[in-house]
Scaffold this motif. Structure first.
Motif, PDB file in Angstrom:
ATOM      1  N   GLN A 139      14.296  -3.198  -6.826  1.00 16.38           N
ATOM      2  CA  GLN A 139      13.236  -2.297  -6.373  1.00 16.38           C
ATOM      3  C   GLN A 139      13.015  -2.434  -4.868  1.00 16.38           C
ATOM      4  OE1 GLN A 139       9.667  -2.737  -8.779  1.00 16.38           O
ATOM      5  NE2 GLN A 139      10.875  -2.859 -10.660  1.00 16.38           N
ATOM      6  N   ARG A 143      13.268   0.368  -1.969  1.00 18.96           N
ATOM      7  CA  ARG A 143      12.216   0.597  -0.973  1.00 18.96           C
ATOM      8  C   ARG A 143      12.799   0.644   0.442  1.00 18.96           C
ATOM      9  NH1 ARG A 143       9.365  -3.040  -4.523  1.00 18.96           N
ATOM     10  NH2 ARG A 143       7.604  -1.952  -5.519  1.00 18.96           N
ATOM     11  N   CYS A 146      15.013   3.809   1.063  1.00 15.76           N
ATOM     12  CA  CYS A 146      14.185   5.013   1.114  1.00 15.76           C
ATOM     13  C   CYS A 146      13.360   5.071   2.407  1.00 15.76           C
ATOM     14  CB  CYS A 146      13.267   5.072  -0.101  1.00 15.76           C
ATOM     15  SG  CYS A 146      14.143   5.504  -1.632  1.00 15.76           S
ATOM     16  N   ARG A 147      12.929   3.925   2.890  1.00 18.13           N
ATOM     17  CA  ARG A 147      12.232   3.903   4.180  1.00 18.13           C
ATOM     18  C   ARG A 147      13.172   4.353   5.294  1.00 18.13           C
ATOM     19  NH1 ARG A 147      12.432   0.280   8.024  1.00 18.13           N
ATOM     20  NH2 ARG A 147      13.307  -1.363   6.690  1.00 18.13           N
ATOM     21  N   GLY A 233      18.990   6.305  -1.226  1.00 23.56           N
ATOM     22  CA  GLY A 233      17.638   6.845  -1.091  1.00 23.56           C
ATOM     23  C   GLY A 233      17.719   8.305  -0.719  1.00 23.56           C
ATOM     24  N   CYS A 329      13.897   4.548 -11.327  1.00 22.03           N
ATOM     25  CA  CYS A 329      13.889   5.343 -10.096  1.00 22.03           C
ATOM     26  C   CYS A 329      14.542   6.691 -10.378  1.00 22.03           C
ATOM     27  CB  CYS A 329      14.660   4.621  -8.984  1.00 22.03           C
ATOM     28  SG  CYS A 329      13.615   3.729  -7.835  1.00 22.03           S
ATOM     29  N   LEU A 368       9.559   5.601  -7.763  1.00 19.52           N
ATOM     30  CA  LEU A 368       9.679   4.375  -8.557  1.00 19.52           C
ATOM     31  C   LEU A 368       8.499   4.322  -9.518  1.00 19.52           C
ATOM     32  CD1 LEU A 368      10.777   1.507  -9.224  1.00 19.52           C
ATOM     33  CD2 LEU A 368       9.361   0.671  -7.321  1.00 19.52           C
ATOM     34  N   GLU A 375       5.210   4.989  -7.395  1.00 17.38           N
ATOM     35  CA  GLU A 375       5.277   4.714  -5.968  1.00 17.38           C
ATOM     36  C   GLU A 375       6.257   5.713  -5.348  1.00 17.38           C
ATOM     37  OE1 GLU A 375       6.645   1.118  -2.911  1.00 17.38           O
ATOM     38  OE2 GLU A 375       6.260   0.669  -5.030  1.00 17.38           O
ATOM     39  N   LEU A 377       8.642   6.389  -2.861  1.00 17.65           N
ATOM     40  CA  LEU A 377       9.403   5.545  -1.941  1.00 17.65           C
ATOM     41  C   LEU A 377       9.753   6.257  -0.644  1.00 17.65           C
ATOM     42  CD1 LEU A 377      11.847   3.762  -4.431  1.00 17.65           C
ATOM     43  CD2 LEU A 377       9.578   3.030  -3.671  1.00 17.65           C
ATOM     44  N   THR A 378       9.791   7.582  -0.678  1.00 13.49           N
ATOM     45  CA  THR A 378      10.177   8.361   0.506  1.00 13.49           C
ATOM     46  C   THR A 378       8.982   9.089   1.112  1.00 13.49           C
ATOM     47  OG1 THR A 378      10.873  10.091  -1.041  1.00 13.49           O
ATOM     48  CG2 THR A 378      12.600   8.683  -0.126  1.00 13.49           C
TER      49      THR A 378
END
Length: 414
Positions: A139, A143, A146-147, A233, A329, A368, A375, A377-378
């Motif tokens: 996970q 993260r 995706c960031r 991502g 995801c 996620l 959440e 992520l993007t």
């Protein structure tokens, strides 16, 4: 004997555990491959993922056998339309030649399809409906990628303005990926020739960046995916190019409807929500804005694989199997059209356009599932370019006639 083999064969739909019927994919038959499905609905639901197999085979030959150019290049620019006899559905035309394929340094880890265009790891999971549950370390990997993907999309969006080409956007995305020690996931995925998908106006998705210059009044979807640390991502947004598009009620209606469809569907993501429920939320809102939902393409699982289970359709009354569980995801990425939900694909085998040539918009997030919700992520950052705008009106009050009528009807019903 044929009947016995059929009854023992499993459907190749990624969200299906049924036994296959005699229904085969006709394209696979032409290519000399066998691929059986349990029924027409399952085949249609899995088409967006399944057809990458066709691209891997047919596009392989095109690397060695270039298309004949019928139209003459413009003497001033050398540009040309590679498909001059194709019945285009709208005013948009491809502007070739494409720039050479951009290279990714060997020091950056590449996905398995980077060399020959064939996503073999995904093929191993074809026909399986088991959705991967990511552990805490995995996970965190999602993260991070995706960031980074959000950073790259924001960089590209700041460069999307009148006078630049979509190929320039591709160059920007490619360089930003490399600067982040990341591989641009679309590059050579099933032989896709570029590092990002750029889809203007009537292009639904999978637009190939080329030498067309963006003009004031365009809308443009930029679809970015990064591969970093062994994970993908994925996200996209649609942007107004110049000031004219933001002043056009129809363009704003389709863009903002697509944005709201994604936001409203994310609100219901939590453990236990069935994958088929998101489409009901999306289609209800799209219809309330007099828009339609493209049915050919869907959201998808994403992790170490670019595309995997589950499939997440965006239309109501779909038959997607399964429910969200913590650690999963997947993407939701509704494609919304001003006109028909039907699509048509250009001869490049990638560019998907509305069948009536009307405008379309799309937004996407990688999500996620957590223990008590979701959440994003993007998610957008405070300084991310773009963002929602009000409907333009002649008196400048920020409310459209359509919105005013909807509000009035709601008041009457109450």
């Amino acid at each position: 004997m044929a009947t016995e083999v059929t009854t023992q064969r499993m459907c190749q739909g990624v969200d299906c555990s049924n036994e296959a019927s005699v229904l085969q994919c006709p394209t696979c038959q032409k290519l000399g491959k066998e691929s059986y499905f349990c029924g027409q609905e399952c085949f249609k639901r899995n088409w967006s993922t399944h057809k990458t197999i066709h691209k891997s085979q047919s596009n392989f030959l095109r690397n060695f056998i270039p298309r004949d150019v019928v139209s003459k290049p413009d003497p001033a620019t050398g540009h040309y339309n590679p498909f001059p006899t194709f019945p285009f559905t709208g005013p948009l035309r491809p502007v070739y030649p494409l720039s050479p394929r951009r290279e990714v340094p060997k020091r950056i880890p590449h996905p398995d399809y980077a060399k020959d265009g064939i996503p073999r790891s995904e093929s191993l999971f074809a026909g399986r409906n088991k959705v991967t549950i990511l552990d805490k370390k995995q996970q965190d990997g999602m993260r991070k990628v995706c960031r980074l993907a959000r950073e790259v999309l924001d960089i590209a969006a700041r460069e999307a303005k009148p006078g630049v080409t979509t190929d320039y956007i591709d160059e920007v995305v490619h360089k930003a990926c490399v600067e982040r020690d990341s591989y641009p996931s679309p590059l050579n995925y099933a032989h896709f020739p570029k590092s990002v998908c750029t889809s203007p106006n009537e292009v639904i998705c999978h637009g190939i960046p080329d030498n067309r210059v963006l003009v004031d009044g365009d809308i443009l979807n930029i679809d970015v995916t990064l591969y970093h640390g062994g994970f993908h991502g994925d996200l996209n947004e649609t942007y107004y190019i110049g000031s004219k598009a933001a002043a056009d009620p129809d363009s704003v209606r389709v863009v903002e409807t697509a944005r709201e469809c994604l936001e409203q569907s994310i609100e219901v993501v939590k453990p236990g929500t069935l994958f088929r429920e998101y489409g009901s939320v999306i289609e209800k809102h799209a219809k309330s804005r007099d828009c339609s939902v493209i049915k050919t393409y869907c959201g998808h699982g994403i992790n170490q694989l670019f595309h995997c289970a589950p499939n997440v359709p965006h239309y109501a009354k779909n038959k997607a199997v399964g429910q969200a569980k913590p650690g999963m995801c997947f993407t939701i990425e509704p494609m919304i059209s001003l006109g028909s939900h039907k699509d048509k694909t250009w001869p490049d085998d990638w560019t998907s356009v509305t069948i009536d040539g009307r405008r379309t918009a799309q937004f996407e997030h990688t999500l996620l599932v957590t223990e008590d919700g979701v959440e994003v992520l993007t998610a957008r950052q405070a300084d991310s370019p773009g963002g929602p705008i009000p409907m333009p009106t002649a008196n400048g009050d920020g409310q459209s006639a359509f919105a005013a009528e909807t509000s009035t009807n709601a008041e009457k019903e109450s």
